[in-house]
Design an enzyme around this catalytic site. Structure first.
Site, short mmCIF file in Angstrom:
data_model
loop_
_atom_site.label_atom_id
_atom_site.label_comp_id
_atom_site.label_asym_id
_atom_site.label_seq_id
_atom_site.Cartn_x
_atom_site.Cartn_y
_atom_site.Cartn_z
N LYS A 23 0.82 -1.42 -0.05
CA LYS A 23 -0.19 0.06 -0.03
C LYS A 23 0.87 1.30 -0.02
CE LYS A 23 -2.90 0.37 3.39
NZ LYS A 23 -2.77 1.76 4.47
N ARG A 28 2.65 5.81 -3.21
CA ARG A 28 3.67 6.84 -3.70
C ARG A 28 4.17 6.70 -5.18
NH1 ARG A 28 4.00 5.68 1.84
NH2 ARG A 28 5.43 6.95 3.02
N GLY A 96 -5.12 7.47 5.17
CA GLY A 96 -4.57 8.48 5.85
C GLY A 96 -3.05 8.92 5.19
N ARG A 124 -8.91 11.79 12.07
CA ARG A 124 -7.55 11.45 12.51
C ARG A 124 -6.64 13.02 12.50
NH1 ARG A 124 -5.59 6.66 9.00
NH2 ARG A 124 -3.74 6.88 10.39
N SER A 169 7.00 8.82 12.73
CA SER A 169 6.01 8.80 11.65
C SER A 169 6.42 9.05 10.12
CB SER A 169 4.74 9.78 11.75
OG SER A 169 3.86 9.89 10.55
N ASP A 317 1.81 -1.27 11.81
CA ASP A 317 0.34 -1.77 11.40
C ASP A 317 0.05 -3.12 11.68
OD1 ASP A 317 0.10 0.68 10.26
OD2 ASP A 317 0.82 0.22 8.34
N LYS A 344 -4.88 5.35 14.62
CA LYS A 344 -4.87 4.78 13.19
C LYS A 344 -6.32 4.73 12.82
CE LYS A 344 -0.66 3.67 12.98
NZ LYS A 344 0.32 4.80 11.95
N ARG A 348 -6.68 1.49 18.05
CA ARG A 348 -6.69 -0.01 17.64
C ARG A 348 -6.24 -0.72 18.93
NH1 ARG A 348 -3.66 -0.08 11.83
NH2 ARG A 348 -5.36 -0.09 10.78
N ARG A 394 -7.93 -3.68 9.72
CA ARG A 394 -6.88 -4.63 10.02
C ARG A 394 -7.27 -5.19 11.36
NH1 ARG A 394 -2.43 -3.53 6.91
NH2 ARG A 394 -1.93 -1.66 6.64
#
Ligand code: S3P
Length: 442
Positions: A23, A28, A96, A124, A169, A317, A344, A348, A394
Site C-alpha cells: 500500500k 507513492r 491517511g 485523524r 511517523s 500496522d 490509526k 487499535r 486490520r
C-alpha cells in the site's frame, strides 16, 4: 454495502499464495509518477480502495493515469509544476497516507485545494503535518480540532526547514520531504526512531538526490523527477495476517510469495521470531530497489515476550494481528511505546482489547500498548462470538485469523473496509484453509 465475515473455528493454513501489492509503495508510485517527467510504468499495484483514492485524486489534478489493469498502471507524469487546479474537493477516502502526503505535495502549488476523507479519516490528527509545513511557509487550515477537511491555500513560496520530528511517523517525514521538493534550499527531517523509508528510496529511484546521515534525511528543493519503472512487492502488512495465522494454527505450512522485506518494515518477522515462530526467508532478492523474498511459515509453539520498543515503529500496522499471536502464546506479552495505535483507522488498542474480550480473551490495554496473558497451552484460547471491527480493515482481518484458534465461529461486523488494503482477502484466506464466508449485512 455493509458486510460481515463469518469465520468457522479451527483449521490450518497451507499452500502458496501472493498477497496484494504494498500500500505504501502503491500510493507513492502514483504521487511520484505524477510529478515526474515522462511515463512511469507500475506493476503489482495494489487495486485496493486506498491506492485508488490516490489515483483518483491525481486524475482530478489533471494527470492521465491508465489502469490498474491486473496490477499494471501507467502514470503520465506532468512534472513538478504541471498539476492543474482541481474542480472540486479531493477525496482521500479512508487513506491517511494519501491525505498526509498530499498535504506536503499540494502546499507548494499555486492553486487552492480541499482534502476530504471518510468518517474515520475525518477523526485523524493532521496538525503533526500542517505544523511543520506551516514553518516552511505553507498555508493550511484544518478544523479547530486539527482534523480534516484540510484546506490548502497557495503560499508565497516555501523555504526549507530543519525539522526534528517528535512522533516516529513516515507519513509526517514524507509530507515534509515532498514539500521540500518545492522549497528554497535544504529540507531536513530527523527521526526519533527509524520509520519506513519508501519515500526516500523511491525519490532516489526517480533521480532525486536524497541524503541520509544516521537519523537525519535531507534533500535540495527544485530537483527534477524522471519517470521510473516500478515493481511493487506484496505487502508485508497483508502477509502478516498469514504469518500469524500459519504460526498459531497447528499443522500449517504456508509460503507467501514475493513479500517486500524492506528492513524498515520487517518488525513483524523479528517480533514473531522472538516469540518462537518458524519463518524461513527464501530466495532473498532485490526488485526495483526494494528487498523481496518468499516466506515459508510453519506452525510453532509461540511464547510471550516483552516487545523491544525499537521494533514498534517497524511493525506499527501489524499490532492488531500480533495481539492475536500473543493471545495464542504461552506466557505474558507486554507491548509498550505503541501510543500511535490510538490514532490509526480506529483506536487499535481499545478496538483489539474489546474484540479479544468479545471472543472470551480478556487482555489489559494500557495507554501505549497492551499486556496479554497468553493461553498458548489451550487448543482454543478463543471461545468465539461477535466482534465489532469499527470499520477498521486490520481489526477485521486480525479477528478473522483469531478464528483459527477459536472453539466456535467468530462473526466480524462491518468488514467492507478490508478492501481498502486487501481486496480478495476472503478468497485468498479461504484458499489457504480459513473457513471464512462474507455475508451482506442488513
Ligand atoms: C505509512 C506510514 C504509517 C503506517 C501507514 C502507512 C506510510 O503511518 O501506519 O499505514 O505509507 O507512510 P505513520 O506514519 O502515521 O506511522
Amino acid at each position: 454495502m455493509a458486510s460481515d465475515f463469518e469465520v468457522a473455528g479451527g483449521g490450518r493454513l497451507t499452500g502458496r499464495l501472493r498477497v496484494p501489492g504494498d500500500k505504501s509503495i502503491s500510493h507513492r508510485s502514483i504521487m511520484l509518477g505524477a510529478l515526474a517527467e515522462g511515463t512511469t510504468q507500475v506493476s503489482g499495484f495494489l487495486e485496493g480502495a486506498d491506492a485508488l483514492s490516490t489515483r483518483n485524486v491525481f486524475r482530478a489534478l489533471g494527470v492521465r493515469i491508465d489502469g490498474p489493469d491486473q496490477g499494471r498502471v501507467s502514470v503520465h507524469g506532468v512534472g513538478l509544476q504541471g498539476l492543474r487546479p482541481p474542480a472540486g474537493p479531493l477525496d482521500c477516502g479512508n487513506a491517511g497516507t494519501a491525505m498526509r502526503l498530499l498535504m506536503g505535495l499540494l502546499c507548494g502549488q499555486r492553486f487552492e485545494s480541499l482534502l476530504v476523507g471518510d468518517e474515520s479519516l475525518s477523526r485523524r490528527p493532521m496538525r503533526r503535518v500542517s505544523e511543520p509545513l506551516a514553518r516552511m511557509g505553507a498555508r493550511i487550515e484544518t478544523t479547530a480540532g486539527g482534523t480534516p477537511p484540510v484546506r490548502i491555500l497557495p503560499s508565497g513560496g516555501l523555504r526549507g526547514i530543519e525539522f526534528d520530528m517528535t512522533v516516529a511517523s513516515a507519513q509526517v517525514k514524507s509530507a515534509v520531504l515532498l514539500a521540500g521538493l518545492y522549497a528554497e534550499g535544504i529540507t531536513a527531517v530527523t527521526e526519533p526512531a527509524p520509520t519506513r523509508d519508501h519515500t526516500e528510496r523511491m525519490l532516489a529511484g526517480f533521480g532525486v538526490a536524497v541524503h541520509r546521515e544516521g537519523p537525519r534525511v535531507w534533500l535540495h528543493g527544485g530537483q527534477t523527477l524522471r519517470a521510473a519503472t516500478l515493481d511493487v512487492p506484496a505487502d508485508i502488512s497483508s502477509a502478516a495476517f498469514f504469518l500469524v495465522g500459519a504460526s498459531i494454527a497447528e499443522g500449517s505450512d504456508l509460503t507467501l510469495a514475493h513479500v517486500g522485506m524492506n528492513p524498515t518494515r520487517t518488525g513483524v518477522v523479528d517480533i514473531l521470531r522472538l516469540m518462537g515462530a518458524d519463518i524461513e526467508v527464501l530466495d532473498p532478492r532485490t526488485v526495483g530497489g526494494e528487498p523481496v523474498a518468499d516466506l515459508r511459515v510453519r506452525s510453532a509453539a509461540l511464547r510471550g515476550i516483552t516487545v523491544p520498543p525499537e521494533l514498534v515503529p517497524l511493525a506499527i500496522d501489524e499490532f492488531p494481528v500480533l495481539f492475536v499471536a500473543a493471545a495464542c502464546a504461552q506466557g505474558r506479552t507486554v507491548v509498550t511505546g505503541a501510543h500511535e495505535l490510538r490514532v490509526k483507522e480506529s483506536d487499535r488498542i481499545a478496538a483489539m482489547a474489546d474484540a479479544l474480550a468479545a471472543v472470551g480473551m480478556p487482555v489489559q490495554p494500557t495507554e501505549d500498548g497492551m499486556v496479554i496473558e497468553g493461553r498458548g497451552g489451550e487448543t482454543s484460547p478463543f471461545a468465539g462470538g461477535v466482534v465489532e471491527s469499527l470499520g477498521d480493515h486490520r481489526i477485521a482481518m486480525a479477528m478473522a485469523i483469531a478464528a483459527l484458534r477459536s472453539a466456535r465461529p467468530v462473526r466480524i461486523r462491518d468488514t467492507a473496509n478490508v478492501a481498502t488494503s486487501f481486496p480478495g482477502f476472503t478468497r485468498l484466506a479461504a484458499e489457504a484453509g480459513l473457513g471464512i464466508a462474507e455475508r451482506s449485512a442488513a
